[in-house]
Design a protein around this motif. Sequence first.
Motif, PDB file in Angstrom:
ATOM      1  N   LEU A 187       0.833  -1.207   0.000  1.00 43.13           N
ATOM      2  CA  LEU A 187       0.000   0.000   0.000  1.00 43.13           C
ATOM      3  C   LEU A 187       0.864   1.252   0.000  1.00 43.13           C
ATOM      4  O   LEU A 187       0.539   2.247  -0.659  1.00 43.13           O
ATOM      5  CB  LEU A 187      -0.926  -0.009   1.216  1.00 43.13           C
ATOM      6  N   LEU A 188       1.962   1.221   0.725  1.00 45.11           N
ATOM      7  CA  LEU A 188       2.884   2.357   0.728  1.00 45.11           C
ATOM      8  C   LEU A 188       3.490   2.565  -0.658  1.00 45.11           C
ATOM      9  O   LEU A 188       3.704   3.704  -1.086  1.00 45.11           O
ATOM     10  CB  LEU A 188       3.982   2.143   1.780  1.00 45.11           C
ATOM     11  N   GLU A 189       3.755   1.464  -1.366  1.00 44.98           N
ATOM     12  CA  GLU A 189       4.208   1.605  -2.755  1.00 44.98           C
ATOM     13  C   GLU A 189       3.134   2.266  -3.606  1.00 44.98           C
ATOM     14  O   GLU A 189       3.436   3.140  -4.430  1.00 44.98           O
ATOM     15  CB  GLU A 189       4.559   0.236  -3.326  1.00 44.98           C
ATOM     16  N   ASP A 190       1.883   1.850  -3.423  1.00 46.32           N
ATOM     17  CA  ASP A 190       0.793   2.470  -4.171  1.00 46.32           C
ATOM     18  C   ASP A 190       0.730   3.972  -3.908  1.00 46.32           C
ATOM     19  O   ASP A 190       0.368   4.754  -4.794  1.00 46.32           O
ATOM     20  CB  ASP A 190      -0.543   1.837  -3.782  1.00 46.32           C
ATOM     21  N   LEU A 191       1.072   4.367  -2.696  1.00 50.03           N
ATOM     22  CA  LEU A 191       1.058   5.774  -2.306  1.00 50.03           C
ATOM     23  C   LEU A 191       2.364   6.482  -2.669  1.00 50.03           C
ATOM     24  O   LEU A 191       2.543   7.655  -2.338  1.00 50.03           O
ATOM     25  CB  LEU A 191       0.802   5.898  -0.794  1.00 50.03           C
ATOM     26  N   GLU A 192       3.271   5.750  -3.327  1.00 42.55           N
ATOM     27  CA  GLU A 192       4.566   6.279  -3.769  1.00 42.55           C
ATOM     28  C   GLU A 192       5.437   6.697  -2.593  1.00 42.55           C
ATOM     29  O   GLU A 192       6.308   7.570  -2.728  1.00 42.55           O
ATOM     30  CB  GLU A 192       4.381   7.425  -4.773  1.00 42.55           C
ATOM     31  N   GLN A 193       5.236   6.042  -1.460  1.00 45.91           N
ATOM     32  CA  GLN A 193       6.094   6.254  -0.293  1.00 45.91           C
ATOM     33  C   GLN A 193       7.124   5.127  -0.259  1.00 45.91           C
ATOM     34  O   GLN A 193       7.084   4.215   0.574  1.00 45.91           O
ATOM     35  CB  GLN A 193       5.248   6.292   0.976  1.00 45.91           C
ATOM     36  N   TYR A 194       8.060   5.200  -1.192  1.00 47.75           N
ATOM     37  CA  TYR A 194       8.959   4.076  -1.426  1.00 47.75           C
ATOM     38  C   TYR A 194       9.954   3.861  -0.292  1.00 47.75           C
ATOM     39  O   TYR A 194      10.268   2.713   0.049  1.00 47.75           O
ATOM     40  CB  TYR A 194       9.693   4.272  -2.753  1.00 47.75           C
ATOM     41  N   GLU A 195      10.444   4.937   0.295  1.00 51.28           N
ATOM     42  CA  GLU A 195      11.399   4.768   1.391  1.00 51.28           C
ATOM     43  C   GLU A 195      10.732   4.086   2.583  1.00 51.28           C
ATOM     44  O   GLU A 195      11.304   3.171   3.193  1.00 51.28           O
ATOM     45  CB  GLU A 195      11.979   6.117   1.812  1.00 51.28           C
ATOM     46  N   LEU A 196       9.516   4.520   2.910  1.00 51.69           N
ATOM     47  CA  LEU A 196       8.789   3.894   4.010  1.00 51.69           C
ATOM     48  C   LEU A 196       8.419   2.454   3.655  1.00 51.69           C
ATOM     49  O   LEU A 196       8.420   1.571   4.521  1.00 51.69           O
ATOM     50  CB  LEU A 196       7.537   4.708   4.335  1.00 51.69           C
ATOM     51  N   ALA A 197       8.133   2.201   2.385  1.00 49.91           N
ATOM     52  CA  ALA A 197       7.830   0.836   1.948  1.00 49.91           C
ATOM     53  C   ALA A 197       9.046  -0.073   2.124  1.00 49.91           C
ATOM     54  O   ALA A 197       8.913  -1.206   2.615  1.00 49.91           O
ATOM     55  CB  ALA A 197       7.378   0.829   0.494  1.00 49.91           C
ATOM     56  N   THR A 198      10.228   0.401   1.733  1.00 53.79           N
ATOM     57  CA  THR A 198      11.426  -0.432   1.872  1.00 53.79           C
ATOM     58  C   THR A 198      11.723  -0.717   3.334  1.00 53.79           C
ATOM     59  O   THR A 198      12.136  -1.826   3.694  1.00 53.79           O
ATOM     60  CB  THR A 198      12.650   0.226   1.210  1.00 53.79           C
ATOM     61  N   LYS A 199      11.494   0.260   4.201  1.00 56.69           N
ATOM     62  CA  LYS A 199      11.698   0.027   5.637  1.00 56.69           C
ATOM     63  C   LYS A 199      10.712  -1.014   6.167  1.00 56.69           C
ATOM     64  O   LYS A 199      11.050  -1.820   7.046  1.00 56.69           O
ATOM     65  CB  LYS A 199      11.539   1.338   6.411  1.00 56.69           C
ATOM     66  N   THR A 200       9.501  -1.006   5.639  1.00 53.46           N
ATOM     67  CA  THR A 200       8.497  -1.988   6.065  1.00 53.46           C
ATOM     68  C   THR A 200       8.874  -3.373   5.580  1.00 53.46           C
ATOM     69  O   THR A 200       8.788  -4.350   6.334  1.00 53.46           O
ATOM     70  CB  THR A 200       7.106  -1.573   5.544  1.00 53.46           C
ATOM     71  N   TYR A 201       9.300  -3.485   4.334  1.00 52.13           N
ATOM     72  CA  TYR A 201       9.774  -4.784   3.835  1.00 52.13           C
ATOM     73  C   TYR A 201      10.953  -5.292   4.664  1.00 52.13           C
ATOM     74  O   TYR A 201      11.086  -6.499   4.898  1.00 52.13           O
ATOM     75  CB  TYR A 201      10.198  -4.665   2.373  1.00 52.13           C
ATOM     76  N   ASP A 202      11.812  -4.378   5.100  1.00 44.77           N
ATOM     77  CA  ASP A 202      12.994  -4.769   5.861  1.00 44.77           C
ATOM     78  C   ASP A 202      12.656  -5.426   7.196  1.00 44.77           C
ATOM     79  O   ASP A 202      13.505  -6.094   7.792  1.00 44.77           O
ATOM     80  CB  ASP A 202      13.882  -3.537   6.130  1.00 44.77           C
ATOM     81  N   ARG A 203      11.430  -5.245   7.660  1.00 40.02           N
ATOM     82  CA  ARG A 203      11.058  -5.825   8.956  1.00 40.02           C
ATOM     83  C   ARG A 203      10.786  -7.329   8.875  1.00 40.02           C
ATOM     84  O   ARG A 203      10.630  -7.983   9.899  1.00 40.02           O
ATOM     85  CB  ARG A 203       9.824  -5.114   9.520  1.00 40.02           C
ATOM     86  N   VAL A 204      10.727  -7.874   7.671  1.00 37.23           N
ATOM     87  CA  VAL A 204      10.505  -9.313   7.528  1.00 37.23           C
ATOM     88  C   VAL A 204      11.825 -10.033   7.803  1.00 37.23           C
ATOM     89  O   VAL A 204      12.817  -9.794   7.114  1.00 37.23           O
ATOM     90  CB  VAL A 204       9.994  -9.653   6.119  1.00 37.23           C
ATOM     91  N   PRO A 205      11.883 -10.918   8.789  1.00 39.14           N
ATOM     92  CA  PRO A 205      13.139 -11.606   9.126  1.00 39.14           C
ATOM     93  C   PRO A 205      13.657 -12.453   7.969  1.00 39.14           C
ATOM     94  O   PRO A 205      12.879 -13.022   7.189  1.00 39.14           O
ATOM     95  CB  PRO A 205      12.746 -12.494  10.320  1.00 39.14           C
ATOM     96  N   GLN A 206      14.960 -12.544   7.852  1.00 33.42           N
ATOM     97  CA  GLN A 206      15.559 -13.292   6.749  1.00 33.42           C
ATOM     98  C   GLN A 206      15.259 -14.780   6.815  1.00 33.42           C
ATOM     99  O   GLN A 206      15.299 -15.458   5.791  1.00 33.42           O
ATOM    100  CB  GLN A 206      17.071 -13.067   6.718  1.00 33.42           C
ATOM    101  N   ASP A 207      14.973 -15.289   8.019  1.00 30.34           N
ATOM    102  CA  ASP A 207      14.684 -16.713   8.129  1.00 30.34           C
ATOM    103  C   ASP A 207      13.192 -17.016   8.005  1.00 30.34           C
ATOM    104  O   ASP A 207      12.769 -18.162   8.156  1.00 30.34           O
ATOM    105  CB  ASP A 207      15.207 -17.273   9.455  1.00 30.34           C
ATOM    106  N   HIS A 208      12.384 -15.989   7.712  1.00 30.19           N
ATOM    107  CA  HIS A 208      10.951 -16.216   7.560  1.00 30.19           C
ATOM    108  C   HIS A 208      10.664 -16.686   6.130  1.00 30.19           C
ATOM    109  O   HIS A 208      11.284 -16.204   5.177  1.00 30.19           O
ATOM    110  CB  HIS A 208      10.160 -14.938   7.847  1.00 30.19           C
ATOM    111  N   PRO A 209       9.714 -17.625   5.963  1.00 29.68           N
ATOM    112  CA  PRO A 209       9.405 -18.105   4.609  1.00 29.68           C
ATOM    113  C   PRO A 209       8.969 -17.014   3.650  1.00 29.68           C
ATOM    114  O   PRO A 209       9.107 -17.168   2.436  1.00 29.68           O
ATOM    115  CB  PRO A 209       8.276 -19.113   4.849  1.00 29.68           C
ATOM    116  N   ALA A 210       8.431 -15.903   4.172  1.00 34.64           N
ATOM    117  CA  ALA A 210       7.977 -14.822   3.299  1.00 34.64           C
ATOM    118  C   ALA A 210       9.095 -13.839   2.955  1.00 34.64           C
ATOM    119  O   ALA A 210       8.847 -12.834   2.278  1.00 34.64           O
ATOM    120  CB  ALA A 210       6.825 -14.061   3.952  1.00 34.64           C
ATOM    121  N   PHE A 211      10.321 -14.131   3.403  1.00 34.28           N
ATOM    122  CA  PHE A 211      11.424 -13.208   3.144  1.00 34.28           C
ATOM    123  C   PHE A 211      11.638 -12.980   1.659  1.00 34.28           C
ATOM    124  O   PHE A 211      11.922 -11.863   1.224  1.00 34.28           O
ATOM    125  CB  PHE A 211      12.713 -13.735   3.789  1.00 34.28           C
ATOM    126  N   VAL A 212      11.495 -14.029   0.857  1.00 35.90           N
ATOM    127  CA  VAL A 212      11.721 -13.886  -0.589  1.00 35.90           C
ATOM    128  C   VAL A 212      10.734 -12.887  -1.176  1.00 35.90           C
ATOM    129  O   VAL A 212      11.117 -11.978  -1.924  1.00 35.90           O
ATOM    130  CB  VAL A 212      11.612 -15.252  -1.284  1.00 35.90           C
TER     131      VAL A 212
END
Length: 571
Positions: A306-331
């Motif tokens: 949704l943040l990408e849809d709102l063109e808030q790309y920096e905030l979107a990347t920070k939100t994606y970064d919260r997904v742990p690397q060992d989580h199955p959804a990391f990819v």
Amino acid sequence: MIRYRRHILRLLPSIFALALCAQIAGPVHAFGTSGSYLAARHASFESNFSVAAEYYTRALALDPGNPGLMEAVISSNINLGEVARGFPVAKRMIDGGLRSQIANMAALGQLASEGNFEALSETLKTEETVGVLVDGLALAWAEYGAGQVTEALAKFDEVSGEQGLKSFALYHKALALAVAGDFEGADEILSGRADGPLQMSPRGILAHVQVLVQLDRRDDAIELIEMAFGDNASPEFEMLADDLRSGADIPYSVVTNAAEGIGDVFHAVASALVNESAPGYTLLYARMAEFLNPGNIDATLLSAQLLEDLEQYELATKTYDRVPQDHPAFVNAEIGRAEALLDDGRTEGAVEALTQLAQRFPEMRIVQYRLGDMLRSLDRHAEASEAYDRTVALSGEPEQSDWPLYFARGISFERTDRWDDAEADFRLALELQPGQPQVLNYLGYSLVELGRNLDEALGMIERAVAARPDDGYITDSLGWILYRMGKYDEAIVHMERAVELMPVDPIINDHLGDVLWAVGRRVEAQFQWHRAMSFDPEPEEAERIRRKLEVGLDAVLEEEGADPLAVAEDG
């Protein structure tokens, strides 16, 4: 050919609805000229939630009783992901008797996060807080959290009787049963044996898989994944299926308590609102879902999208970064982060992110595919074709759904002068998806450019136009091919139609100018070239158009060593 390829590969820009302070319920009388208020309003218009929260807070300090400013502070902080910052303001509104859905949403979140379910239950029983989609199920979970399990289950049943809420409510009842350890009861509902089949989201399928594992039914869990997704499972479900086969420990974790259950209610509402409401409004529900259930990575991914849809790309990347690397959804998260970086103009960072992901997961088809798409979008076609090669190697026998892959690889082959390979991929794409207009258009035009199979090529473009008669780019292709074949009188009809469909496209206007020149309508041709220049063509195109305006098309073709136009009477 490259000049025209840039034109027909151009994607139509997506248009996103702007969240123009949609949550502000009332007028803000005292701040028509306030610097803080105007700055906050501008930031809200731009969906810059960090700046909006700061300046609305400053404005509220100067007018602490203004309900519009209070709501703006709460909503901007929720959308920023700082939900708790809105709690004091929400409490002030409620204590002051001010009616506000946003304040009620924040207050509900505070009571649930603090485990104060008795108070939350009483609040929900006496007044509507957030809305019909949230209140009933939130009350059921509040009863559950307060230890009133029987009452909670009865409330889930009551909500399931409301129009359109059956699947929604029964799903949450199943989650509650699973939290209580009644996995048999949960399976009865999720399987559809209890009250009929439910409309299941991927998260619902995940819950059912985890329930089946607790019942020691791993084979059934694997079968459920295969039936739900076939060969198109996401990386998360591919990894889950591998864990099931290996016997790895898989706990029940979708929802583990009442607060997380309420978070899942917000997540479900947010998912339902996607494409139905403004992204900024939908984001409120997604952020509440994240806050109440931090382990709900699906809610995190939804917020980032949704943040990408709102063109808030920096905030979107920070939100994606919260997904742990060992989580199955990391990819999925890392793919999303790379695309947000690309949209933000950080090209090298985007390519590096996907390249590293492809190196880390070399056997994961979707990663190689997305890397190829990104490189192709950046005109890095040699690298793109290599990524597509790896994708094809991981794909098995071609299926109908694979036509975009072969079409995309064919484009990269064509752009790197590997025509035989490109033609083979284009024709395979057409075998997999006969009559596909984009492929017909691209292959037909390419054949004409190469002077091969002209009758077949023309037929391809005519079929593409018949399939998409209102597509300005494809109509332009037909006119342009007829022009290249010297059929100027036929070409002009289609070129004029293309300009009607895409009146401000510089390339289409340029093409019409060329056709007009070819039929002897020189003044009109120059008019179209001037129009093309007014629509900001690419520098290379602009240079060529300027030259045509200076010396005419015939001289430009001679300078380029191209075949001259057929003789036409001046008109």
